[in-house]
Design a protein around this motif. Structure first.
Motif, PDB file in Angstrom:
ATOM      1  N   LEU A 217       4.760 -16.072  29.803  1.00 11.07           N
ATOM      2  CA  LEU A 217       4.511 -16.622  31.143  1.00 11.07           C
ATOM      3  C   LEU A 217       5.820 -16.891  31.882  1.00 11.07           C
ATOM      4  CD1 LEU A 217       1.576 -19.055  30.274  1.00 11.07           C
ATOM      5  CD2 LEU A 217       1.449 -17.074  31.811  1.00 11.07           C
ATOM      6  N   PHE A 218       6.897 -16.293  31.390  1.00 12.31           N
ATOM      7  CA  PHE A 218       8.212 -16.515  31.996  1.00 12.31           C
ATOM      8  C   PHE A 218       8.233 -16.065  33.464  1.00 12.31           C
ATOM      9  CE2 PHE A 218      12.396 -14.889  33.178  1.00 12.31           C
ATOM     10  CZ  PHE A 218      13.208 -15.979  32.910  1.00 12.31           C
ATOM     11  N   VAL A 219       7.663 -14.897  33.740  1.00 12.86           N
ATOM     12  CA  VAL A 219       7.695 -14.362  35.111  1.00 12.86           C
ATOM     13  C   VAL A 219       6.917 -15.276  36.055  1.00 12.86           C
ATOM     14  CG1 VAL A 219       6.994 -12.422  36.574  1.00 12.86           C
ATOM     15  CG2 VAL A 219       8.069 -11.991  34.361  1.00 12.86           C
ATOM     16  N   GLU A 220       5.727 -15.699  35.610  1.00 18.95           N
ATOM     17  CA  GLU A 220       4.919 -16.591  36.449  1.00 18.95           C
ATOM     18  C   GLU A 220       5.667 -17.899  36.722  1.00 18.95           C
ATOM     19  OE1 GLU A 220       3.933 -14.817  33.988  1.00 18.95           O
ATOM     20  OE2 GLU A 220       1.965 -13.919  34.383  1.00 18.95           O
ATOM     21  N   LEU A 221       6.211 -18.483  35.662  1.00 19.94           N
ATOM     22  CA  LEU A 221       6.888 -19.774  35.810  1.00 19.94           C
ATOM     23  C   LEU A 221       8.070 -19.678  36.780  1.00 19.94           C
ATOM     24  CD1 LEU A 221       7.072 -22.762  34.671  1.00 19.94           C
ATOM     25  CD2 LEU A 221       8.877 -21.871  33.201  1.00 19.94           C
ATOM     26  N   THR A 222       8.921 -18.695  36.539  1.00 17.04           N
ATOM     27  CA  THR A 222      10.157 -18.640  37.322  1.00 17.04           C
ATOM     28  C   THR A 222       9.936 -18.075  38.729  1.00 17.04           C
ATOM     29  OG1 THR A 222      10.705 -16.541  36.268  1.00 17.04           O
ATOM     30  CG2 THR A 222      11.687 -18.519  35.318  1.00 17.04           C
ATOM     31  N   ALA A 223       8.875 -17.267  38.907  1.00 19.26           N
ATOM     32  CA  ALA A 223       8.578 -16.756  40.249  1.00 19.26           C
ATOM     33  C   ALA A 223       7.994 -17.865  41.120  1.00 19.26           C
ATOM     34  CB  ALA A 223       7.608 -15.582  40.174  1.00 19.26           C
TER      35      ALA A 223
ATOM     36  N   ALA B  91       7.292 -28.247  36.228  1.00 19.91           N
ATOM     37  CA  ALA B  91       7.219 -26.860  35.749  1.00 19.91           C
ATOM     38  C   ALA B  91       8.277 -26.553  34.688  1.00 19.91           C
ATOM     39  CB  ALA B  91       7.374 -25.901  36.924  1.00 19.91           C
ATOM     40  N   HIS B  92       9.439 -27.141  34.849  1.00 14.61           N
ATOM     41  CA  HIS B  92      10.566 -26.787  33.978  1.00 14.61           C
ATOM     42  C   HIS B  92      10.947 -27.896  33.010  1.00 14.61           C
ATOM     43  CE1 HIS B  92      11.664 -22.885  35.684  1.00 14.61           C
ATOM     44  NE2 HIS B  92      11.239 -23.375  36.837  1.00 14.61           N
ATOM     45  N   HIS B  93      10.059 -28.884  32.815  1.00 18.83           N
ATOM     46  CA  HIS B  93      10.507 -30.039  32.038  1.00 18.83           C
ATOM     47  C   HIS B  93      10.850 -29.680  30.595  1.00 18.83           C
ATOM     48  CE1 HIS B  93       6.176 -30.624  30.842  1.00 18.83           C
ATOM     49  NE2 HIS B  93       6.697 -31.120  29.741  1.00 18.83           N
ATOM     50  N   SER B  94      11.905 -30.307  30.140  1.00 17.26           N
ATOM     51  CA  SER B  94      12.355 -30.185  28.750  1.00 17.26           C
ATOM     52  C   SER B  94      12.519 -28.729  28.313  1.00 17.26           C
ATOM     53  CB  SER B  94      11.420 -30.962  27.823  1.00 17.26           C
ATOM     54  OG  SER B  94      11.444 -32.331  28.193  1.00 17.26           O
ATOM     55  N   CYS B  95      13.214 -27.961  29.177  1.00 23.44           N
ATOM     56  CA  CYS B  95      13.582 -26.588  28.825  1.00 23.44           C
ATOM     57  C   CYS B  95      12.346 -25.713  28.578  1.00 23.44           C
ATOM     58  CB  CYS B  95      14.539 -26.570  27.636  1.00 23.44           C
ATOM     59  SG  CYS B  95      15.854 -27.806  27.758  1.00 23.44           S
ATOM     60  N   ALA B  96      11.316 -25.909  29.429  1.00 25.26           N
ATOM     61  CA  ALA B  96      10.028 -25.221  29.273  1.00 25.26           C
ATOM     62  C   ALA B  96      10.143 -23.702  29.310  1.00 25.26           C
ATOM     63  CB  ALA B  96       9.070 -25.685  30.366  1.00 25.26           C
TER      64      ALA B  96
END
Ligand SMILES: [Fe+2]
Length: 155
Positions: free
Chosen positions: A72-78, A58-63
């Motif tokens: 999509l920051f909220v979706e990713l980090t939630a 989900a977070h690879h290479s500073c995604a």
């Protein structure tokens, strides 16, 4: 010098993440179009994959920077917490020192390769520009850890 020497027990998870981190590009997995999130959701929901593996993908290479560009920051980090820095950095190192054909590239060559493939106006190029400090610091941290292991091994 292998990354296993600095990751210990986590080396297998890192290897799996290195193989799977771009799985979200697979045409039948595309949902949001943001491949780190699509790939991590697929691994989590279809394969009930290990949490660490899903977080790394989900977070690879500073995604997170591309997540911001794509709203999509909220979706990713939630949905996916950040993994421990040494693992995140090791995966970023693997991704950002390897070209699309699998050849080793210097990180600056790899960044240039991405910019030239997408062109200056593309969302991916903007995201990579925003991620460059994070990518460079990850690569430097891994190189420093590897050189420390080498020195200990030599001494
Ligand atoms: Fe990727």
């Amino acid at each position: 010098m292998s990354l296993a020497s600095i990751l210990g027990d986590e080396a297998d998870t890192l290897t799996a993440a290195a193989y799977l981190h771009d799985i979200g590009y697979a045409p039948n997995l595309v949902d949001t179009g943001f491949h780190p999130l699509d790939g991590a959701r697929y691994l989590r929901d279809v394969h009930q994959a290990d949490d660490t593996l899903c977080r790394l993908v989900a977070h690879h290479s500073c995604a997170v920077n591309e997540a911001l560009e794509r709203a999509l920051f909220v979706e990713l980090t939630a949905e996916f917490d950040e993994e421990r820095p040494e693992l995140v950095q090791a995966l970023t190192y693997c991704d950002m020192t390897t070209g699309p054909d699998g050849r080793h590239l210097d990180v600056t060559e790899r960044l240039a390769e991405i910019h030239s493939r997408y062109g200056p106006e593309h969302l991916v190029s903007r995201s990579i520009t925003a991620s460059t400090p994070c990518i460079l610091s990850a690569v430097r941290a891994v190189e420093a850890a590897l050189s420390e292991v080498r020195q200990v091994g030599a001494g």
